[in-house]
Design a protein around this motif. Sequence first.
Motif, short mmCIF file in Angstrom:
data_model
loop_
_atom_site.label_atom_id
_atom_site.label_comp_id
_atom_site.label_asym_id
_atom_site.label_seq_id
_atom_site.Cartn_x
_atom_site.Cartn_y
_atom_site.Cartn_z
N UNK A 161 0.80 -1.21 0.00
CA UNK A 161 0.00 0.00 0.00
C UNK A 161 0.83 1.27 0.00
N UNK A 162 2.08 1.15 0.45
CA UNK A 162 3.00 2.30 0.45
C UNK A 162 3.71 2.49 -0.88
N UNK A 163 3.45 1.60 -1.84
CA UNK A 163 4.02 1.77 -3.17
C UNK A 163 4.91 0.62 -3.59
N UNK A 164 4.74 0.21 -4.86
CA UNK A 164 5.55 -0.86 -5.43
C UNK A 164 6.29 -0.38 -6.68
N UNK A 165 5.77 0.63 -7.33
CA UNK A 165 6.39 1.14 -8.56
C UNK A 165 5.96 2.59 -8.76
N UNK A 166 6.58 3.24 -9.75
CA UNK A 166 6.23 4.62 -10.06
C UNK A 166 4.79 4.70 -10.57
N UNK A 167 4.16 5.82 -10.32
CA UNK A 167 2.74 5.99 -10.63
C UNK A 167 2.44 5.75 -12.11
N UNK A 168 3.31 6.18 -13.00
CA UNK A 168 3.02 6.09 -14.43
C UNK A 168 3.34 4.76 -15.06
N UNK A 169 3.85 3.81 -14.32
CA UNK A 169 4.22 2.50 -14.88
C UNK A 169 3.26 1.42 -14.39
N UNK A 170 3.33 0.25 -15.05
CA UNK A 170 2.57 -0.92 -14.60
C UNK A 170 3.34 -2.18 -14.98
N UNK A 171 4.08 -2.76 -14.04
CA UNK A 171 4.89 -3.94 -14.33
C UNK A 171 4.14 -5.27 -14.27
N UNK A 172 2.84 -5.24 -13.94
CA UNK A 172 2.10 -6.48 -13.72
C UNK A 172 1.00 -6.65 -14.76
N UNK A 173 0.69 -7.90 -15.10
CA UNK A 173 -0.40 -8.18 -16.03
C UNK A 173 -1.73 -7.68 -15.49
N UNK A 174 -1.97 -7.93 -14.21
CA UNK A 174 -3.17 -7.43 -13.54
C UNK A 174 -2.80 -6.18 -12.75
N UNK A 175 -3.51 -5.07 -12.95
CA UNK A 175 -3.13 -3.81 -12.30
C UNK A 175 -3.56 -3.73 -10.83
N UNK A 176 -3.08 -4.68 -10.04
CA UNK A 176 -3.51 -4.75 -8.65
C UNK A 176 -2.94 -3.62 -7.80
N UNK A 177 -1.96 -2.91 -8.32
CA UNK A 177 -1.34 -1.83 -7.55
C UNK A 177 -2.04 -0.49 -7.77
N UNK A 178 -3.11 -0.45 -8.54
CA UNK A 178 -3.87 0.78 -8.73
C UNK A 178 -4.85 0.96 -7.57
N UNK A 179 -5.04 2.18 -7.15
CA UNK A 179 -6.02 2.46 -6.10
C UNK A 179 -5.36 3.02 -4.86
N UNK A 180 -6.17 3.18 -3.83
CA UNK A 180 -5.68 3.70 -2.56
C UNK A 180 -4.82 2.65 -1.86
N UNK A 181 -4.12 3.08 -0.81
CA UNK A 181 -3.30 2.14 -0.04
C UNK A 181 -4.16 1.00 0.50
N UNK A 182 -5.36 1.31 0.94
CA UNK A 182 -6.25 0.28 1.47
C UNK A 182 -6.67 -0.69 0.36
#
Length: 229
Positions: free
Chosen positions: A40-61
Amino acid sequence: MASPRLIELWPAAGVRIRAGGVEMRWIDDELAVDLALLAGNGVHEEGSMPFNSPWTRGSAREVGRSVLSFQWAARPHVSAKRLVLEFGVLIDGEPVGIQGASADDWSVLREVETGSWLGRAHQGRGIGSRMRALMLHFCFEAMHAEHVVSAAFTDNAASNAVSLRTGYELDGVQRVVREGVAATQTRYRMDRDRWLQVRAANQQLIGADVEVIGVEALLADLEPVEPAS
């Protein structure tokens, strides 16, 4: 840590891989929460997406809940037909990310695909290479895999660099849909002969002797069940 009673019923819960200050182990609920908060504190830069499924989009929760739901869904898949092993990665006891391996028809193909992520605060320190090298050791030396594969988007420089640094060979490219748009991934493959060539270099990346706990019971659990006569 998993209790002896749980490990008796579910041997995957007892698997641990350690080398110096690096540990990879089965993700219980307490560790899952730690990892969810980390993601929730961040896995990658906001403008990138390294994963097939965009599970890192959204709020920390929302990101944390995605981690929990994925981990809870992955746990049952420990069989010769479908195998999913998700390990929390800890450095000197601190959770820093996840290293996973998955396989279909494990008992026949002996091939796994690796995947991982690191919290942003722990990136750029060589941890990604160390945990991949440790997973390769586990797959080839402890699980007796014959092939390990991986893939990364062509714009994910860090993941591509880890695959090359740990000795995978190029295995072509593939086009996939990423957030509704076509994108290209580079495929990587390592077979057992290649592992024997790069094992010493990976041991240097790991930096310490490797200790694997609980794999014998897991392997016994993965033996295909003979049909009743």
